[in-house]
Scaffold this motif. Structure first.
Motif, PDB file in Angstrom:
ATOM      1  N   SER A   1       9.956  -0.420  -7.988  1.00 37.26           N
ATOM      2  CA  SER A   1       8.709  -0.794  -8.639  1.00 37.26           C
ATOM      3  C   SER A   1       8.099  -1.901  -7.795  1.00 37.26           C
ATOM      4  O   SER A   1       8.768  -2.894  -7.493  1.00 37.26           O
ATOM      5  N   VAL A   2       6.866  -1.694  -7.370  1.00 38.95           N
ATOM      6  CA  VAL A   2       6.179  -2.686  -6.538  1.00 38.95           C
ATOM      7  C   VAL A   2       5.234  -3.464  -7.429  1.00 38.95           C
ATOM      8  O   VAL A   2       4.323  -2.897  -8.026  1.00 38.95           O
ATOM      9  N   LEU A   3       5.479  -4.763  -7.509  1.00 31.85           N
ATOM     10  CA  LEU A   3       4.579  -5.622  -8.274  1.00 31.85           C
ATOM     11  C   LEU A   3       3.411  -5.982  -7.373  1.00 31.85           C
ATOM     12  O   LEU A   3       3.604  -6.449  -6.252  1.00 31.85           O
ATOM     13  N   ALA A   4       2.215  -5.755  -7.866  1.00 27.86           N
ATOM     14  CA  ALA A   4       0.991  -5.928  -7.072  1.00 27.86           C
ATOM     15  C   ALA A   4       0.890  -7.342  -6.518  1.00 27.86           C
ATOM     16  O   ALA A   4       1.459  -8.287  -7.058  1.00 27.86           O
ATOM     17  N   LEU A   5       0.142  -7.446  -5.445  1.00 27.19           N
ATOM     18  CA  LEU A   5      -0.119  -8.760  -4.875  1.00 27.19           C
ATOM     19  C   LEU A   5      -0.704  -9.685  -5.924  1.00 27.19           C
ATOM     20  O   LEU A   5      -1.553  -9.290  -6.715  1.00 27.19           O
TER      21      LEU A   5
ATOM     22  N   VAL B   1      10.018  -4.840  -5.729  1.00 29.30           N
ATOM     23  CA  VAL B   1       9.401  -5.334  -4.496  1.00 29.30           C
ATOM     24  C   VAL B   1       8.220  -6.200  -4.911  1.00 29.30           C
ATOM     25  O   VAL B   1       7.403  -5.793  -5.727  1.00 29.30           O
ATOM     26  N   ARG B   2       8.128  -7.388  -4.319  1.00 30.05           N
ATOM     27  CA  ARG B   2       7.109  -8.354  -4.704  1.00 30.05           C
ATOM     28  C   ARG B   2       6.249  -8.771  -3.506  1.00 30.05           C
ATOM     29  O   ARG B   2       6.689  -8.701  -2.374  1.00 30.05           O
ATOM     30  N   GLU B   3       5.065  -9.243  -3.829  1.00 25.60           N
ATOM     31  CA  GLU B   3       4.194  -9.963  -2.904  1.00 25.60           C
ATOM     32  C   GLU B   3       3.669  -9.133  -1.735  1.00 25.60           C
ATOM     33  O   GLU B   3       3.341  -9.681  -0.687  1.00 25.60           O
ATOM     34  N   VAL B   4       3.612  -7.827  -1.911  1.00 25.88           N
ATOM     35  CA  VAL B   4       2.978  -6.957  -0.912  1.00 25.88           C
ATOM     36  C   VAL B   4       2.197  -5.887  -1.659  1.00 25.88           C
ATOM     37  O   VAL B   4       2.387  -5.687  -2.856  1.00 25.88           O
ATOM     38  N   SER B   5       1.351  -5.194  -0.942  1.00 29.15           N
ATOM     39  CA  SER B   5       0.619  -4.089  -1.559  1.00 29.15           C
ATOM     40  C   SER B   5       1.609  -2.970  -1.889  1.00 29.15           C
ATOM     41  O   SER B   5       2.683  -2.887  -1.293  1.00 29.15           O
ATOM     42  N   PRO B   6       1.266  -2.087  -2.831  1.00 27.39           N
ATOM     43  CA  PRO B   6       2.187  -0.996  -3.179  1.00 27.39           C
ATOM     44  C   PRO B   6       2.589  -0.136  -1.974  1.00 27.39           C
ATOM     45  O   PRO B   6       3.776   0.143  -1.783  1.00 27.39           O
ATOM     46  N   ALA B   7       1.639   0.259  -1.152  1.00 29.76           N
ATOM     47  CA  ALA B   7       1.977   1.112   0.000  1.00 29.76           C
ATOM     48  C   ALA B   7       2.900   0.377   0.965  1.00 29.76           C
ATOM     49  O   ALA B   7       3.889   0.944   1.454  1.00 29.76           O
ATOM     50  N   THR B   8       2.604  -0.873   1.235  1.00 31.13           N
ATOM     51  CA  THR B   8       3.462  -1.659   2.128  1.00 31.13           C
ATOM     52  C   THR B   8       4.858  -1.811   1.545  1.00 31.13           C
ATOM     53  O   THR B   8       5.857  -1.676   2.262  1.00 31.13           O
ATOM     54  N   GLY B   9       4.950  -2.062   0.246  1.00 30.21           N
ATOM     55  CA  GLY B   9       6.252  -2.187  -0.405  1.00 30.21           C
ATOM     56  C   GLY B   9       7.065  -0.906  -0.310  1.00 30.21           C
ATOM     57  O   GLY B   9       8.275  -0.939  -0.058  1.00 30.21           O
ATOM     58  N   ILE B  10       6.403   0.218  -0.482  1.00 31.06           N
ATOM     59  CA  ILE B  10       7.082   1.518  -0.402  1.00 31.06           C
ATOM     60  C   ILE B  10       7.567   1.757   1.021  1.00 31.06           C
ATOM     61  O   ILE B  10       8.730   2.121   1.252  1.00 31.06           O
ATOM     62  N   LEU B  11       6.702   1.540   1.999  1.00 31.19           N
ATOM     63  CA  LEU B  11       7.058   1.795   3.396  1.00 31.19           C
ATOM     64  C   LEU B  11       8.114   0.814   3.908  1.00 31.19           C
ATOM     65  O   LEU B  11       9.027   1.210   4.644  1.00 31.19           O
TER      66      LEU B  11
ATOM     67  N   VAL C   1     -13.160   2.831  -3.451  1.00 29.66           N
ATOM     68  CA  VAL C   1     -13.098   1.473  -3.991  1.00 29.66           C
ATOM     69  C   VAL C   1     -11.665   1.069  -4.288  1.00 29.66           C
ATOM     70  O   VAL C   1     -11.225  -0.032  -3.955  1.00 29.66           O
ATOM     71  N   LEU C   2     -10.904   1.947  -4.924  1.00 30.30           N
ATOM     72  CA  LEU C   2      -9.556   1.609  -5.356  1.00 30.30           C
ATOM     73  C   LEU C   2      -8.497   1.909  -4.305  1.00 30.30           C
ATOM     74  O   LEU C   2      -7.386   1.436  -4.406  1.00 30.30           O
ATOM     75  N   GLY C   3      -8.843   2.707  -3.328  1.00 29.37           N
ATOM     76  CA  GLY C   3      -7.867   3.089  -2.318  1.00 29.37           C
ATOM     77  C   GLY C   3      -6.923   4.138  -2.876  1.00 29.37           C
ATOM     78  O   GLY C   3      -7.012   4.545  -4.018  1.00 29.37           O
ATOM     79  N   SER C   4      -6.033   4.588  -2.038  1.00 26.67           N
ATOM     80  CA  SER C   4      -5.054   5.573  -2.468  1.00 26.67           C
ATOM     81  C   SER C   4      -3.714   5.206  -1.876  1.00 26.67           C
ATOM     82  O   SER C   4      -3.504   5.340  -0.672  1.00 26.67           O
ATOM     83  N   VAL C   5      -2.822   4.739  -2.725  1.00 24.98           N
ATOM     84  CA  VAL C   5      -1.484   4.385  -2.281  1.00 24.98           C
ATOM     85  C   VAL C   5      -0.802   5.610  -1.692  1.00 24.98           C
ATOM     86  O   VAL C   5      -0.207   5.555  -0.614  1.00 24.98           O
TER      87      VAL C   5
END
Length: 148
Positions: free
Chosen positions: A38-42, A92-102, A127-131
């Motif tokens: 689970s990636v916690l948003a920035l 995973v904390r303090e990164v964007s969801p895609a960065t956390g996943i990768l 606007v929202l992007g796509s993880v």
């Protein structure tokens, strides 16, 4: 083709649970292990001493982490009961969801990512992007996208 380690990013959305079902089916067929993250948003307040300014924000961040941990712990228990032999979890904390996943992909050496996509189009996607799109474009392993 066989998959030994499946990475499953999750949030609270129904599409995440649909992706998890796919991961479970594949893992049972191949004897794969699963890592659920689970990636916690920035934090929008990075760099601001908001701990003194707004304690309610601190409480919100801590509650979000507690809820995410409870959710992935519950998912882990369910997968174990359903016969998956090895299940790991990670926040995973303090990164964007895609960065956390990768980053997690690189760290754990998974050979498949299974994730949900909300299927936003047009302006919402812009606007929202796509993880899912970012992970798909940057991943060096196969990515199974489960659409809503």
């Amino acid at each position: 083709m066989s998959y030994e380690h499946i990475l499953v990013p999750m949030d609270e959305s129904p599409i995440s649970y649909a992706a998890l079902q796919h991961a479970e089916e594949i893992a049972l067929k191949f004897g794969s292990k699963i890592t659920v993250i689970s990636v916690l948003a920035l934090d929008p307040m990075i760099g601001v001493d908001f701990y003194q300014i707004a304690p309610s924000i601190t409480e919100y961040v801590l509650a979000a982490e507690k809820n995410a941990q409870a959710r992935i712990n519950e998912v882990k228990e369910t997968l174990l009961v359903h016969g998956i032999q090895q299940v790991n979890t990670k926040i995973v904390r303090e990164v964007s969801p895609a960065t956390g996943i990768l980053n997690t992909l690189n760290e754990i050496g998974a050979d498949l990512i299974i994730m949900g996509s909300h299927g936003r189009k047009g302006l919402k996607k812009f606007v929202l992007g796509s993880v899912a799109q970012e992970v798909l474009g940057e991943s060096f392993v196969p990515v199974l996208i489960v659409k809503q």
